[in-house]
Design an enzyme around this catalytic site. Structure first.
Site, PDB file in Angstrom:
ATOM      1  N   GLY A 125     -38.693  83.783   2.448  1.00  0.00           N
ATOM      2  CA  GLY A 125     -39.671  82.802   2.884  1.00  0.00           C
ATOM      3  C   GLY A 125     -39.659  82.562   4.380  1.00  0.00           C
ATOM      4  CB  ALA A 135     -36.225  79.954  -1.606  1.00  0.00           C
ATOM      5  CD  GLU A 152     -38.991  87.512  -0.856  1.00  0.00           C
ATOM      6  OE1 GLU A 152     -39.383  86.527  -0.202  1.00  0.00           O
ATOM      7  OE2 GLU A 152     -38.915  88.670  -0.370  1.00  0.00           O
ATOM      8  CD  GLU A 173     -43.007  85.195   1.450  1.00  0.00           C
ATOM      9  OE1 GLU A 173     -43.804  85.758   0.680  1.00  0.00           O
ATOM     10  OE2 GLU A 173     -42.221  84.298   1.078  1.00  0.00           O
TER      11      GLU A 173
END
Length: 287
Positions: A134, A89, A157, A137
């Site tokens: 992300g 992000a 994270e 992910e």
């Protein structure tokens, strides 16, 4: 994390922004200003809307940021390929968000990643650079992951006092096992390509080349292996594996039987048998 790209016959499409890339066999045209490096013969591909970070090609207009999980004519997709650099992000953007904005923002990211996981074609994540948070992910939502030895990846994270929100807490344990997934998430550890291969996070690790696209080239090689196969068979094979892994063996075998039954009445199955008999390449039409 936002982008849009649509597919059309005749090439292996590409949404370019750098280090980690998604590959899946198909053809593509891109939104204005995006690069399309090279092509790979395929038959048909329907339009799709993707969400991911993207940048304009030289001289192209700046892309509009947005989110979408829309996808159309899935049955015509063959192999899909997107390129993207995704370190995760945009933390500067995230820092400006209010608490009420963060939840919907993450929900949109999660929805898009889920749509990629549910694509009815093989998807390959090619990691040549960074895939953190992300970015990883997104790679975990793909069927296959390949990486350069110099690549860096991890779910980091917890360093930010949050947890993975795009499916990482669920897909990482399914990929490498619960205990090791907990260790990596709890420590926010970053792995290189060789370490990722050792724990089973990726399928192939390559020494990086001068162009910086060793993983991408491997992903294209894999996509070329997949392209000649029967489209219906590829779709239901992926469905049988994905759904079967979530249930007990007896139920999984029933899912396999149901998926196999979908291939029996197809013209592709008859074409495959005829091609084998005539000792020629099959000409599948996805029917």
């Amino acid at each position: 994390m936002a982008a849009a790209v649509a597919a059309a016959p005749g090439a292996l499409g590409s949404l370019h922004a750098g280090g980690a890339r998604l590959v899946a066999a198909c053809s593509a045209w891109l939104c204005p200003g995006l690069r399309l490096p090279g092509s790979l013969a395929g038959r048909r591909a329907g339009p799709a809307i993707w969400a991911q970070g993207w940048v304009p090609a030289a001289g192209g207009p700046a892309p509009k940021r947005g989110y979408s999980s829309e996808m159309k004519t899935e049955d015509e997709l063959r192999v899909r390929h997107l390129e993207e650099e995704n370190r995760g992000a945009d933390l500067k953007e995230r820092a400006k968000m209010s608490s009420s904005e963060v939840g919907p923002f993450v929900s949109k990211i999660r929805a898009v990643i889920n749509d990629i996981a549910n694509l009815p074609v093989p998807t390959i994540a090619a990691i040549d650079g960074l895939a953190l948070g992300g970015g990883l992910e997104l790679a975990l939502a793909c069927d296959i992951r390949v990486a350069a030895s110099s690549a860096k990846m991890g779910l980091v994270e917890t360093k930010l006092a949050i947890i993975p929100g795009g499916g990482g807490t669920q897909r990482l344990p399914r990929a490498i096992g619960m205990s090791l997934a907990k260790e990596l998430i709890f420590s926010a550890r970053v792995l290189d390509g060789k370490e990722a291969k050792a724990v089973g996070l990726i399928s192939h690790v390559l020494e990086q080349n001068q162009e910086g696209d060793a993983a991408y080239r491997k992903a294209l090689d894999l996509a070329r292996e997949f392209l000649p196969q029967g489209p219906v068979a590829m779709r239901v094979a992926k469905l049988a594996i994905n759904q079967g892994m979530e249930v007990d063996l007896v139920t999984g075998l029933a899912i396999e039987e149901a998926c196999y039954a979908q291939t029996i009445p197809t013209k592709d199955r008859l074409e495959g048998l005829l091609a084998f008999k005539e000792k020629r390449p099959p000409r599948y039409k996805g029917e």
